[in-house]
Write an enzyme that holds these catalytic residues in place. Structure first.
Site, PDB file in Angstrom:
ATOM      1  CE  LYS A  53      -3.812  -2.528   2.031  1.00 42.73           C
ATOM      2  NZ  LYS A  53      -4.540  -2.977   3.209  1.00 42.73           N
ATOM      3  CD  GLN A  97      -3.544  -4.354   6.470  1.00 43.58           C
ATOM      4  OE1 GLN A  97      -3.433  -3.403   5.695  1.00 43.58           O
ATOM      5  NE2 GLN A  97      -4.122  -5.495   6.119  1.00 43.58           N
ATOM      6  CG  ASP A 120      -9.738  -0.539   3.993  1.00 46.76           C
ATOM      7  OD1 ASP A 120      -9.407  -0.777   2.811  1.00 46.76           O
ATOM      8  OD2 ASP A 120      -9.102  -0.950   4.984  1.00 46.76           O
TER       9      ASP A 120
END
Ligand code: NAP
Length: 283
Positions: A53, A97, A120
């Site tokens: 990422k 995460q 997200d």
């Protein structure tokens, strides 16, 4: 029939190029699109994912600030850090995460992220916006699958789409996105009595389970579009999806490979969502 391939690598390259161009335009206005990535603990797979990422972001001109915290971080401290990131106008997207260490409540942590920065798309407000057709951030994996369908000019209106898997981050949002494009949608899961009977009726099958060879050629209608979200290791330890690719490609009209299919698209859509967050903030 030999199916045409939907090349996730090539499409992801196009999306990254678009993100790069739009990022440059924002920078010219003095705005640096920025993603905060929060990693708690030292899960090996998570370390690899966040590295990707960060690299993907820098390649497209986005800034990704990786914040690492020890596995024994107190949940209250993580929540305080997220609130600070919410309040920081220089940060446009926030990604925590997953998985988090066991002592933390992942739901509560995700809910602490401002929906305006939820790149997200896991916040309940993001899921709700998708459900009612309001602007919000769509989860990257199903969003990437929709881009793949769009890339082949596939008209979903009146088509029957079968989604296998009902997780909150893939299966359910995928179904909502297909429904929004006027497909008739069936969601299958572990209690589905006869999966093949469902998939054989489908014009589009999205497999998002995590089981090698879940979908075989005899379960696919000739000419169907098959999107393989699964990420598994086969007996030889090679990365593979949920679809028996060799068999199904002889029946399907279109198929996504693993690797080189949904995976790179998921990564690209995170960049697109982050840029979108920065553009929305910039007005
Ligand atoms: P998950 O939360 O474990 O959900 C799996 C789903 O599959 C559940 O809904 C489960 O049903 C269903 N299922 C299990 N066995 C089944 C069977 N025999 N027949 C039909 N349905 C069955 O997984 P996830 O997070 O959605 O991920 C799914 C797969 O996609 C995994 O392989 C994951 O690694 C992969 N993935 C890939 C990407 C990417 O970027 N390529 C991104 C995310 C996920 P129940 O609900 O009844 O338990």
């Amino acid at each position: 029939m030999t199916a045409q391939l939907i090349d996730g690598n090539a499409l992801a390259r196009q999306i990254r190029a678009d993100v790069s161009g739009r990022t440059a335009a924002l920078k010219a206005r003095g705005i640096q699109p920025t993603l905060a990535i929060v990693l708690v603990g030292d899960d090996p797979a998570s370390q690899v994912y966040v590295k990707h990422k960060v690299n993907d972001s820098s390649e497209t001109g986005l800034v990704a600030n990786l914040e690492r915290y020890p596995a024994d971080m107190a949940e209250a401290d993580l929540l305080a850090r997220i609130h600070a990131l919410n309040d920081d106008p220089a940060v446009h997207g926030i990604l925590v995460q997953l998985p988090l260490p066991k002592h933390m409540d992942s739901h509560q942590v995700i809910e602490a992220i401002s929906p305006a920065k939820d790149v997200d798309g896991f916040h309940v407000a993001s899921a709700g916006a998708l459900m009612v057709g309001q602007p919000g951030f769509w989860p990257c994996t199903p969003h990437g699958c929709m881009k793949m369908l769009e890339s082949i000019g596939y008209d979903l209106r009146g088509k029957h789409a079968v989604v296998i898997g009902r997780s909150n981050i893939v299966g359910k949002p995928m179904a909502m996105m297909l429904l929004a494009q006027n497909a008739t949608v069936t969601i299958c899961h572990s209690a589905t009595a006869d999966l093949g009977a469902m998939t054989r009726q489908a014009d589009v099958v999205v497999a998002a389970v995590g089981k090698v060879n879940l979908l075989t050629a005899d379960m696919v209608k000739p000419g169907a579009v098959v999107i393989d979200v699964g990420m598994n290791r086969n007996a030889e330890g090679k990365l593979c999806g949920d679809v028996d690719f060799a068999g199904v490609k002889e029946v399907a009209g279109w198929i996504t490979p693993v690797p080189g299919g949904v995976g790179p698209m998921t990564r690209a859509m995170l960049l697109a969502n982050t840029l979108e967050a920065a553009e929305r903030a910039a007005g």
